[in-house]
Design an enzyme around this catalytic site. Structure first.
Site, short mmCIF file in Angstrom:
data_model
loop_
_atom_site.label_atom_id
_atom_site.label_comp_id
_atom_site.label_asym_id
_atom_site.label_seq_id
_atom_site.Cartn_x
_atom_site.Cartn_y
_atom_site.Cartn_z
N HIS B 248 67.04 -9.50 -27.70
CA HIS B 248 67.54 -10.75 -28.29
C HIS B 248 66.47 -11.80 -28.50
CE1 HIS B 248 67.62 -11.57 -24.01
NE2 HIS B 248 67.80 -12.85 -24.25
N LYS B 252 60.59 -14.70 -29.77
CA LYS B 252 59.80 -15.71 -29.05
C LYS B 252 58.31 -15.37 -29.02
CE LYS B 252 63.30 -18.01 -26.31
NZ LYS B 252 63.90 -18.17 -24.96
N HIS B 277 63.25 -18.67 -33.55
CA HIS B 277 63.03 -17.36 -32.92
C HIS B 277 64.06 -16.30 -33.32
CE1 HIS B 277 65.73 -18.50 -29.49
NE2 HIS B 277 65.85 -17.19 -29.35
N HIS B 303 72.40 -14.23 -31.50
CA HIS B 303 72.77 -14.51 -30.11
C HIS B 303 72.80 -16.01 -29.78
CE1 HIS B 303 68.39 -14.72 -29.71
NE2 HIS B 303 68.55 -15.27 -28.52
N HIS B 304 72.39 -16.87 -30.70
CA HIS B 304 72.52 -18.31 -30.46
C HIS B 304 73.61 -18.96 -31.31
CE1 HIS B 304 69.63 -19.25 -27.39
NE2 HIS B 304 68.72 -18.49 -27.98
#
Lengths: 401, 401
Positions: B248, B252, B277, B303-304
């Site tokens: 995920h 980054k 990211h 995922h955010h």
């Protein structure tokens, strides 16, 4: 059910054996088609391979017209010809529905059938297609991956007759064997691709860390490939270098930005940190079955070693440094000297070559340096294309803005 | 050359067909062995698969002893039994040399031969092995990958006689077909492995960027797998999540250290940088054929996002967020709350669950939150094992130093 004569049985068994021994798919498919035609006594046949929405001629044979087309004969215009799959053609119908088609006479297909026969090939070649048998090739999931089509079955009196139920059983067995060979070949290709995929994803990661990396690693790959040809590598091994050499600095993703991108001189401690990047790269690339990733690992680990033993991290010298590491060492320095970096401008080529030559037997392996000299024209043409022209383009774009 | 009767021919063709249609390798090998024994009329037989320096029983049948062992029957003690390859045994000799062995009587092998016959199985089972035929299975590179062994050939009078030259030809064809099936299965496995390999190399890269990542991504994978089982995913899909969820935050690696590791509050501009990211991750993982990497890409990208549409980068809401993204969103927050990070201590579990529950239908998909509640015992046991115990261990090590 009919019987097979001794030769037919021998042919049948032989196809089974060739399945695991013939390394070239094109030859194998050609062989399958030849044997099945011989056993059944079919005048002509074609083996189509499905590629997306198209069928490709992988092998095609016609005794009457005395033609034989397979991927083995590269000159033939039919070879690898493709056509869109349509339910209207016989092979297309088999490909779309996965059904077996057994046609008594191609010229007497009822209008009510969804498929028909295109007579243009016959007209052009003065041929008469009568009986046809189309059997789809399927993979284990039942997906159609090709079609085996046979034309004009001769009986013992040499008359063209329809294909029999027995022929269907025979051809299904052959089609299945061809399907397995095809799947196998596709899997082998996918597996190789997947390793290239790994390397290219890692390259994307490296680019995020350092934007100037993208063109540097492309040039590194090209230079390394050129040198490896010059040094007598096989085409396969040289291509491996094309993709493995770009992995030399992948370990830099593990170096903190503060050290990696420091504008001024590095302290001794910072230098030590930077000099861990070969081991980090080797760690990222360790433990693979693939030649590509194994070679990448060796290059990552050894591209900062020097011929005279004063490099890092292992200070190995001479031939103890793997050849691919010696190649990467030279191409890395050549690229650093001949291009501009955040800490320096590009040197002119005379100066670059002067420095390179003075390092023969010092930093660089003499043999690799000689290969570099012999291949200089090609190296400089890559440099021109992937640096000078690329830079000019970037500048132009900047001015326009 | 002899003839085959109708049934034998039918069996031979049927093996060819099963080659591309049988999805389970164990059944396929069992079928090959059964058909070849039937066609030749051999009382017993074994199909060994080579694994490193050992041979493994993949299928074994004996009519007299009325035994039949294949990977299909899981309970059988012979199943998957292995023994070291030695030139002294018949199958071992075939495996080492790649030669075909045709033995008239296993009890009358000359002492001068390099191989011999071990009578212990016969003694134990009151069996009498006479004629033996051992044919190696080879891949396209000619490497031995298994051995097909047949025992006691019956003639039409029901007497045990030696295997004939014709049998050798027949068995070679079957052995080749079994070899192709084996290769195919191995390639399929290698291909799957290679995608896991890609993901695990990327995970190594991510770890270099952030040391605390290693345990976080392990827990993420476990939690996501638990939730996907709870939500009715198949075993295969749940395992996919186990490896995909850890990807995920891979994006980054493209965020500068100065922003990613800043100790204090982020500025709005820095926040914007961090919030790229997901797209960077999606870019690193784009364009794969593999389910694992495709799923990883979706998770990295979504995922955010939040159930109520206030997340990033796309601000999609509700079921527009892919389910795997909703799962990763929940497990990521749970892990952030329940563990200590550089910017916060671990909250106690009561507080964690309180926050989680207040976000049901806000940040989290209600269905996924319900799955989380139902699987809470398992989640907490993973938390205990992969966080509390792991932390305690680390602290102990630090104290020792």
């Amino acid at each position: 059910m009919e019987h097979l004569n001794t030769q037919a049985l021998r042919d049948l068994l032989e196809v089974g054996v060739s399945l695991s021994s013939e390394t070239r798919l094109d030859r194998l498919l050609d062989n399958v088609l030849e044997k099945v035609r011989k056993i059944i006594d079919a005048d002509a046949g074609t083996l189509y391979v499905k590629e997306g929405n198209k069928l490709r001629f992988a092998a095609s044979q016609n005794d009457t017209l005395q033609t034989r087309v397979s991927a083995v004969e590269r000159g033939n215009p039919l070879l690898n010809m493709t056509f869109p799959i349509s339910k209207k053609s016989l092979s297309g119908y088999a490909a779309v529905t996965g059904e077996i088609l057994r046609i008594r006479d191609a010229y007497e297909i009822k209008k009510s059938e969804p498929y028909g026969f295109d007579r243009s090939f016959d007209k052009k070649n003065n041929y008469r297609t009568r009986s046809v048998l189309c059997v789809p090739l399927k993979d284990r999931e039942g997906q159609v991956i090709g079609v085996l089509q046979l034309i004009n079955n001769y009986n013992k009196q040499g008359k063209v007759v329809p294909f029999s139920e027995f022929h269907v059983e025979l051809v299904r067995s052959f089609a299945s064997q061809a399907a397995v060979a095809l799947t196998n070949s596709q899997l082998t290709e996918d597996l190789l691709d997947s390793y290239y995929d790994t390397v290219s994803r890692l390259a994307v990661v490296a680019e995020y860390k350092d934007k100037s990396t993208a063109m540097h690693i492309k040039r590194m790959g090209m230079y390394a490939q050129t040198l490896s040809y010059q040094l007598g590598f096989s085409q396969e091994d040289a291509e491996c270098l094309l993709y493995a050499a770009p992995m030399h600095d992948i370990g830099k993703v593990g170096i903190p930005d503060a050290v990696l991108m420091k504008p001024g001189k590095l302290t001794a401690a910072e230098r030590k940190v930077i000099e861990t990047h070969p081991q980090i790269g080797a760690k990222i690339l360790e433990g693979s079955k693939s030649e590509l990733i194994k070679t990448s690992r060796v290059i990552a680990m050894t591209h900062h070693e020097k011929w005279n033993g004063t490099g890092y991290p292992q200070q190995i010298k001479g031939k103890k440094i793997p050849l691919v590491g010696r190649i990467a060492a030279l191409t890395d320095v050549f690229d650093a000297l001949s291009t501009s970096r955040c800490y320096k401008n590009a040197f002119d080529m005379e100066r670059v070559l002067g420095i390179m030559r003075s390092e023969k037997g010092q930093h660089f392996c003499p043999t690799v340096m000689e290969a570099f000299e012999s291949a200089l024209d090609e190296i400089l043409s890559t440099y021109d294309r992937l640096y000078l022209k690329a830079e000019a383009k970037t500048k132009k774009l900047k001015i326009k803005k």
